[in-house]
Every structure is written in C-alpha cells, then in structure tokens.
Design a protein around this motif. Structure first.
Motif, short mmCIF file in Angstrom:
data_model
loop_
_atom_site.label_atom_id
_atom_site.label_comp_id
_atom_site.label_asym_id
_atom_site.label_seq_id
_atom_site.Cartn_x
_atom_site.Cartn_y
_atom_site.Cartn_z
N ASN A 387 -1.03 -1.85 -2.28
CA ASN A 387 -0.15 -1.68 -1.12
C ASN A 387 1.23 -1.19 -1.53
O ASN A 387 1.85 -0.36 -0.83
N ILE A 388 1.76 -1.70 -2.66
CA ILE A 388 3.07 -1.24 -3.12
C ILE A 388 3.01 0.24 -3.53
O ILE A 388 3.88 1.03 -3.18
N ILE A 389 1.96 0.60 -4.27
CA ILE A 389 1.81 2.00 -4.68
C ILE A 389 1.61 2.89 -3.46
O ILE A 389 2.20 3.98 -3.35
N ALA A 390 0.79 2.44 -2.49
CA ALA A 390 0.55 3.24 -1.28
C ALA A 390 1.84 3.44 -0.50
O ALA A 390 2.09 4.51 0.07
N ASN A 391 2.70 2.41 -0.47
CA ASN A 391 3.99 2.54 0.22
C ASN A 391 4.85 3.62 -0.45
O ASN A 391 5.53 4.40 0.23
N ARG A 445 8.35 5.18 15.32
CA ARG A 445 6.96 4.82 15.06
C ARG A 445 6.01 5.88 15.60
O ARG A 445 4.99 5.57 16.21
N THR A 446 6.35 7.14 15.35
CA THR A 446 5.54 8.22 15.92
C THR A 446 4.34 8.55 15.07
O THR A 446 3.29 8.94 15.59
N ASP A 447 4.45 8.41 13.75
CA ASP A 447 3.36 8.79 12.87
C ASP A 447 2.61 7.55 12.41
O ASP A 447 2.90 6.97 11.37
N VAL A 448 1.65 7.11 13.18
CA VAL A 448 0.89 5.90 12.87
C VAL A 448 0.02 6.11 11.66
O VAL A 448 -0.28 5.18 10.91
N ALA A 449 -0.38 7.35 11.41
CA ALA A 449 -1.25 7.63 10.27
C ALA A 449 -0.56 7.33 8.95
O ALA A 449 -1.21 7.11 7.93
N LYS A 450 0.77 7.31 8.94
CA LYS A 450 1.50 7.04 7.71
C LYS A 450 1.58 5.55 7.39
O LYS A 450 2.04 5.16 6.32
N GLY A 451 1.11 4.73 8.30
CA GLY A 451 1.10 3.29 8.01
C GLY A 451 1.36 2.47 9.25
O GLY A 451 1.93 2.94 10.24
N SER A 452 0.92 1.20 9.17
CA SER A 452 1.05 0.31 10.32
C SER A 452 2.28 -0.57 10.23
O SER A 452 2.61 -1.24 11.19
N GLY A 453 2.92 -0.58 9.09
CA GLY A 453 4.03 -1.51 8.92
C GLY A 453 3.58 -2.89 8.50
O GLY A 453 4.38 -3.83 8.51
N LEU A 454 2.31 -3.05 8.14
CA LEU A 454 1.78 -4.35 7.74
C LEU A 454 1.55 -4.45 6.23
O LEU A 454 1.29 -5.53 5.72
#
Length: 500
Positions: A387-391, A445-454
């Motif tokens: 998750n850290i690397i994906a962020n 929060r327009t680009d949901v594909a970039k992540g959910s914030g979770l």
C-alpha cells in the motif's frame, strides 16, 4: 501527616475526645490549683472553714486551729514557722498566744504579756497537761507536750456563741455563685468546642460531600467539563480522585464516540461519493451502447472495456472497504512470526523489483543494522509495504519515481522503517490526516481510479495491531516520508504462529 488527611473515623474520634478532654482538663486544672494553694500556700484554713460554714461562727475554725497547734507542738524540732502560722490564725480570731519550751519563751502575741497569758490559762485545772474552758465569756486553753516539752496557752474574750447571733450566709452564697460560675464556664466551653468542632467537621467532611454530590449531578446530566478537586488524602479524597478518574474516562469515551460518529459519517459520505462516480460512468457507457452512440465495433469495444475497468475499480474499492471494516472491528486473525525484517525486505524487493519498475517505481534498500527481529504477520505486513509503494506510484511526478526503504535501530528497543519517495509530497498541515479513511489530497475526489483514500488508513490499522507507530514527514527537497516504528524482539529466533 496533616489532620485533614486522617481517616474520617479517626477524625471523628479525635473531635469527640477533644470535646470531652478540654472541659475535663479545665476542671481538673482548677481543682489542682485550689488544692495546691491550700496545701502549700500560707492560707488561714480557719478562715476558709468559716467561709464555707459561716453558720458555725468562729467555733469550728478555732477548734481546728487549736487542734493543729497541738499537733505542731508535738512535732516541734526547732523551727517556729509552723507554730507561728497557727498562732497567727488564732490571733486573727482575737485570741492571745504564749509558747514556751521549758522555761524558754518561744513566741507570744505582741502587745501582750506572755507570763500573764500563761498565768490566766493555768488558773483553772493547773495540774492537767491539756485543759480547755470555753464559755460565753471567753476561751482559756493550755497544753503541754510530753514529746517536746513545749507548752502553750491561748486565752481571749471570744465567746463560744451568742444566743441571739444572726448567722450571715453571704459567704456561702458567694461560694455557691462561684461554683455555678465554674460550672457555667465549663458548660460554655464544652458548647463552644462542640460548635467549633462541628463547623470544622462540616468544612472537612460535609462540604466536600456536597461538592461531590453537585459534580455527580453534573455528570448525570452529561456535563463532563467540571474537574473534581481532591485536596485531602482521606476516604473523601480517594472518592473524589475516583470520581475524577471516572469523569476523565467518560469524557475520553465521549470524545472517542464523537470521533467514531464523525468518522462513520465521513465513511458513509466517502463511500457514497466514491461509488456514485463509477456508477455514473457505467450508466453513461451503458446508455451509449443502448442508444447506439457506439455505432462502430471499435467504440462498442471501448465502451465495454471502460465498463469492465470501472467495475473492477469498484470491486477493489469494496474489497478494501471490507478489509478496513474488519480491521477496525478486530475481526482479522493475525498469525504472528518473529522474523528478521532486514532479510524480509531484501528478499521482497529482489522478487518484486521488475514488477515495480514496470509500474514506474525504482526501489532501493538500505539498512544500518545487520539483523532486526520483529514480530509481524507476513501477509498483513506485505499489505502494508504494497500500500505504501502503491501510494508512491500513484503520486509520482516523473515517468520513473524513486522510493528508498531504510531500516535502522532506534532507542527504546524499537526498529524504524523509513519509506522515502521523491513525489510531490503533501502540505505540512495534511501530514497527520493522510492516514484517515477516505482522505485524499485531491479535495474534488474526481479520479476514483487513482485510489479510494483507504490505502494508508489500512496501513495505519495494521501497524497499530502490530503494536507499532506510524507517521508522515516531508521529504527534502520534495516528496513524502512515511516512518514506522515496531518493537524489537530480543534474543528470539523464531516463534510459533498464533492467532491474534
């Protein structure tokens, strides 16, 4: 120890003791003072007898002094003080005294002839060693001691009693008044001490209890901002401290509940927003297919691919949300193992290096220690690292981003993992918020594909379950640094896996 810190039972016993002790000591001291003054003072006891029993006139007091003079004559050893004392008391009653030892004159009343006094005393019954004649005309008394050869005579015109004498009882009334006054003073002293002790106990006991009752009423009504002050170290002070501890716990629980309510509302709002956007996309592409907007095979394929990609993003969002909820509820089993984190990260980066390069992220690994043993769940810790690397991949600035992983041993027996990238970073005021659920630096929060914030919220939950601590810092000159502290396991090689 201060009196106010004594247990209440001891304070009550002390106050009751003082209430009795002081009046008793007052009366005892007064009695001792009177006794000592009578015993050692040069006081005319005959006058005292006359004062106490005035109805007897001077008879009783004269008899008392005559008897005492006889005793002192028998005890004479060369000192005239005691003989003179009794003689003076008799002279105060109007009598004349003459004292001899053999033929030597020891004492006689001034302005009188000693021989004349002795002659008058021995006119009646001269052969007797002790004789007294006391009538209404006067007193005649003589005595000869067989022990000391002291002889004395007492004569005077003092009648034994006048038949028409009126007895004055003023002296006895004065004594009664004095007794009543002493009794009244002792009573007032007892009342005063009782009132003072009652007020003192009210201040020490009743007032704190009233304050405690008022605070309990405030707590029952939900007012948790009023502190409970405990000034003493007795039972009431302990109760106040227990109330204060309860108040702080209730306040903390209320703050936690409010925080959970706020997070729940944000969670619902985030889910609603992050699901509504892809659903709108799917609806739009589906309508395009139905309405014939995609009128070529290429457009229809593109529309279908977009529907598929959006559905997959929604599926990943739901899976992440499900994982986060289970972590928050403590329903994820943790299988603990003691591993060398340096070896673990070295192997992981070696295996995944090509994959992350394909995603545009170049990883590097450094360590300040050859061995660092920590207790982790391998599966969940891998999720933390991914998750850290994906962020970092999501927010890299260039085609290839760089992420440096550093392991070091710090104080308090802890191992620190540092993930430092060269992305755009976040503002300082946002560093403490990036681990909250559904938080993204993209406010729209327009680009949901970039992540959910979770992603980082899940990382935070897992690190907390591992008894660790996580925080974020700014990378100089730009980028984001995420630090994780885990407790080091000393002297352990391997531990059997157990469910958390």
């Amino acid at each position: 120890m201060k009196i106010r810190d004594l247990p209440i039972r001891k304070r009550l016993l002390l106050s009751n003791f003082i209430m009795i002790f002081i009046p008793v000591m007052f009366l005892l001291t007064l009695s001792i003072a009177i006794f000592l003054s009578l015993q050692f003072g040069n006081i005319n006891r005959a006058s005292i007898i006359s004062f106490i029993w005035p109805e007897s006139g001077s008879t009783l007091s004269i008899q008392f002094e005559l008897s005492r003079l006889r005793v002192r004559a028998d005890q004479y050893a060369g000192s005239l003080n005691r003989l003179k004392q009794s003689s003076n008391h008799l002279e105060e009653q109007g009598l004349k005294v003459a004292i001899y030892q053999g033929d030597m004159l020891l004492y006689h009343t001034r302005s009188s002839d000693a021989d004349a006094v002795m002659e008058r005393a021995y006119q009646e019954r001269p052969s007797e060693n002790a004789a007294i004649s006391w009538s209404d005309t006067g007193l005649v008394f003589h005595y000869l001691s067989d022990k000391t050869n002291v002889r004395f005579a007492v004569v005077g015109d003092v009648p034994i009693r006048h038949s028409d004498e009126f007895f004055n009882l003023e002296s006895k009334d004065v004594l009664k008044i004095a007794f009543y006054a002493v009794f009244l003073i002792a009573l007032l002293l007892t009342v005063f001490i009782g009132l003072y002790l009652s007020r003192w106990l009210a201040i020490q006991i009743i007032r704190p209890l009233e304050n405690l009752r008022n605070i309990a009423d405030d707590i029952s009504q939900g007012n948790l901002d009023h502190p409970v002050v405990a000034g003493n170290y007795d039972e009431i002070g302990d109760t106040c401290r227990a109330f204060e501890k309860m108040r702080l716990q209730l306040k903390a629980a209320e703050e936690t509940r409010n925080k959970y309510d706020h997070n729940r509302k944000e969670l619902i709002a985030g889910i609603s927003h992050d699901l509504s956007t892809p659903l709108t996309k799917i609806e739009g592409y589906t309508c395009g297919l139905i309405d014939g907007i995609a009128n070529t095979p290429e457009k229809r394929k593109h529309y279908l691919q977009m529907i598929l990609d959006t559905s997959k993003n929604m599926g990943r969002l739901v899976q992440t949300l499900f994982l986060f909820s289970k972590l928050d509820l403590g329903q994820i089993p943790f299988h603990w193992e003691t591993v060398d984190i340096c070896t673990y990260l070295d192997d992981y980066i070696s295996e995944q290096d090509e994959h992350f390069r394909g995603c545009g992220m170049i990883l590097s690994f450094q360590r300040d220690t050859s061995r660092a043993m920590v207790s982790i769940d391998r599966t969940q810790f891998q999720r933390v690292v991914e998750n850290i690397i994906a962020n970092s991949i999501k927010y890299k600035k260039e085609v290839y981003g760089h992420l440096q992983i550093h392991v070091q041993r710090v104080e308090d027996k802890r191992i620190r993992l540092i993930f430092m990238d060269d992305g755009p970073g976040v503002r300082t005021e946002e560093l403490s918020q990036i681990f909250e659920s559904f938080y993204r630096t993209d406010k729209a929060r327009t680009d949901v594909a970039k992540g959910s914030g979770l992603g980082l919220a899940v990382v935070n939950q897992i690190v907390r379950e591992m008894k660790g601590r996580i925080w974020a810092e700014r990378t100089i000159p730009h980028g984001l640094t995420i630090c994780i502290d885990l407790p080091e396991v000393k002297g352990a090689q391997h531990e059997k896996s157990v469910d958390y």
